[in-house]
Scaffold this active site. Structure first.
Site, short mmCIF file in Angstrom:
data_model
loop_
_atom_site.label_atom_id
_atom_site.label_comp_id
_atom_site.label_asym_id
_atom_site.label_seq_id
_atom_site.Cartn_x
_atom_site.Cartn_y
_atom_site.Cartn_z
N PHE A 140 0.85 -1.20 0.00
CA PHE A 140 0.00 0.00 0.00
C PHE A 140 0.88 1.24 0.00
O PHE A 140 1.80 1.36 0.82
CB PHE A 140 -0.94 0.03 1.21
N ASP A 225 9.12 2.72 1.53
CA ASP A 225 7.94 3.43 1.99
C ASP A 225 7.83 3.19 3.49
O ASP A 225 7.39 2.14 3.94
CB ASP A 225 6.70 2.91 1.25
N LYS A 254 2.47 9.85 8.18
CA LYS A 254 1.75 9.41 9.37
C LYS A 254 2.32 10.00 10.68
O LYS A 254 1.98 11.12 11.02
CB LYS A 254 1.68 7.88 9.41
C1 LIG Z 1 -0.94 5.21 5.02
C2 LIG Z 1 0.10 4.82 4.04
C3 LIG Z 1 0.31 5.55 2.85
C4 LIG Z 1 -0.59 6.67 2.42
O1 LIG Z 1 -0.51 7.77 3.26
P1 LIG Z 1 -1.60 8.95 3.11
O2 LIG Z 1 -1.14 9.97 4.10
O3 LIG Z 1 -2.94 8.35 3.42
O4 LIG Z 1 -1.53 9.43 1.71
C5 LIG Z 1 1.36 5.18 2.05
N1 LIG Z 1 2.17 4.15 2.37
C6 LIG Z 1 1.99 3.42 3.49
C7 LIG Z 1 2.93 2.30 3.80
C8 LIG Z 1 0.95 3.72 4.36
O5 LIG Z 1 0.76 2.98 5.46
#
Ligand SMILES: *Cc1c(COP(=O)(O)O)cnc(C)c1O
Length: 405
Positions: A140, A225, A254
């Site tokens: 994700f 990420d 986050k």
């Molecule tokens: C939550 C998340 C995102 C997306 O972040 P947003 O602030 O919602 O755009 C991207 N990568 C990972 C691994 C995430 O957990």
């Protein structure tokens, strides 16, 4: 509607786009890892706003930073720079492999910047055929069209027409599959050092080292990420530090703002050169108010005491889950790192994660799921033993209700 008229959950269905299905209650106040709703009911927060509220609610240092900066200057755009952004960038550079920082407002935007940078860097240095991106099934990376396509879940990316091209997916923790897919046309491999949304899946140590080696072999950039794993979540400042693998680009969001929207893309000077003046940007990126709050959060999280505390609380969480499992035989696996913890349900209870989440809310507990079969916990890093204790007592009540014993 007058400002005195009650705002209720029903109003959501009236005036909001129906892409979310929020809980029946509306939280109005929080302190530490406790939250109160409109009716005054209290909750233990083991969700942390989805791994965002790293210091809980209304942390005095964050409130002070917000008030202090709020009385100075909020926003100037990137036609000017600002002191909080420069201070935060310096701290991120000093604490990590990175030499350069780009600020954005969300995880998706940080990943969007990372992918665009990787494409530009590869085209500049190796020619225009080097554009392929490899990412992982169940990964994700956010909801912009580029990042959602890089994510490995069709449920999020399908139904919007033609997708950005040259993105392929292989199975997570499957080094042979990556080896078969990677080539000199690969410009980047995008990977979470631990999959969050995909089910709280740890990366095998050999896998993540192998990914680095394959990227080196094919001149592909390795993008971590760390939107969910970053800023103390795993008990390291960033998860790469525990994996002993250094990425070329890292994205953070986050927990970075402790509840204030901010994101960062970190990289080296050499790679950063490919984002020359005018090639990329964001009106809000590096907003002074966001950076001031993030700086205050970073100062508190990036201490040996806080990070050691996360590793210690991981054991407390896992012990509580093991105890629940003795009672209910509910979990096939308890996993995760630091305070990003997943408990996968045994086949008998597959599909029931959401039922447990709903029962938990009724019992006064905020928690998360990761897919239909995994309970997920991503609480504040400074959650107290007392809050954990009470949270698990409530989880026990909720589970008993769902499994009926
Ligand atoms: C939550 C998340 C995102 C997306 O972040 P947003 O602030 O919602 O755009 C991207 N990568 C990972 C691994 C995430 O957990």
């Amino acid at each position: 509607m007058s400002e005195h008229e009650a705002v209720s959950r029903a109003l959501f269905d009236q005036v909001m786009v129906p892409n979310y299905a929020p809980s029946a209650v509306i939280p109005v106040r929080g302190e530490g890892s406790r939250v109160w709703d409109q009716q005054g009911n209290d909750y233990i927060d083991l969700a942390g706003g989805i791994a965002v509220n790293c210091l809980g609610h209304a942390h005095p240092a964050l409130v002070a930073a917000l008030k202090d900066q709020g009385e100075k200057i909020w926003h100037v755009s990137n036609i000017w720079t600002n002191e909080p952004a420069l201070r935060l960038a310096k701290k991120l550079v000093d604490a990590t492999f990175a030499e350069k920082v780009f600020f954005a407002n969300s995880g998706a935007e940080a990943n969007e910047a990372a992918l665009k940078l990787a494409r530009r860097y590869a085209i500049e240095h190796f020619g225009e055929d080097k554009v392929e991106i490899i990412a992982f099934n169940q990964g994700f990376h956010g909801r912009t069209f580029f990042t959602v396509t890089a994510g490995g879940q069709a449920i999020y990316s399908d139904g919007f027409g033609p997708k950005p091209g040259a993105i392929t997916h292989v199975d997570y923790n499957d080094l042979a599959a990556l080896e078969a897919a990677i080539s000199d046309k690969t410009c980047a491999v995008l990977v979470e050092p631990m999959q969050g949304e995909g089910g709280v899946i740890n990366a095998d140590a050999e896998f993540i080292k192998g990914v680095r080696a394959l990227c080196n072999q094919h001149n592909a950039l390795l993008i971590f990420d760390e939107v969910q794993t970053g800023v103390g979540r795993t008990g390291e400042l960033y998860a790469y530090m525990g994996a002993e693998v250094v990425p070329d680009i890292l994205t953070s969001a986050k927990a970075l703002g402790g509840g204030f929207p901010i994101a960062a893309m970190l990289t080296t000077s050499k790679i950063a050169e490919s984002l020359k003046v005018g090639t990329h940007g964001s009106t809000y990126g590096g907003n002074a108010l966001a950076c001031a709050v993030a700086e205050a959060a970073f100062d508190i999280v990036n201490t040996p005491e806080m990070l050691a505390g996360v590793k210690q609380k991981e054991q407390v969480f896992k012990a509580h889950l093991a105890k629940l499992n003795e009672q209910f035989n509910l979990f096939a696996d308890i996993r995760g790192q630091g305070l990003l913890i997943g408990a996968e349900l045994v086949p008998e209870y597959h599909g029931k994660a959401r039922d447990i989440l709903v029962a938990a809310a009724d019992a006064g507990l905020m928690m998360l799921v990761a897919g239909p079969n995994v309970l997920r916990f991503a609480p504040a890093l400074n959650i107290t033993d007392e809050e954990i204790e009470l949270g698990f007592a409530r989880l026990q009540t909720a589970i008993a209700q769902v499994v009926g014993s």
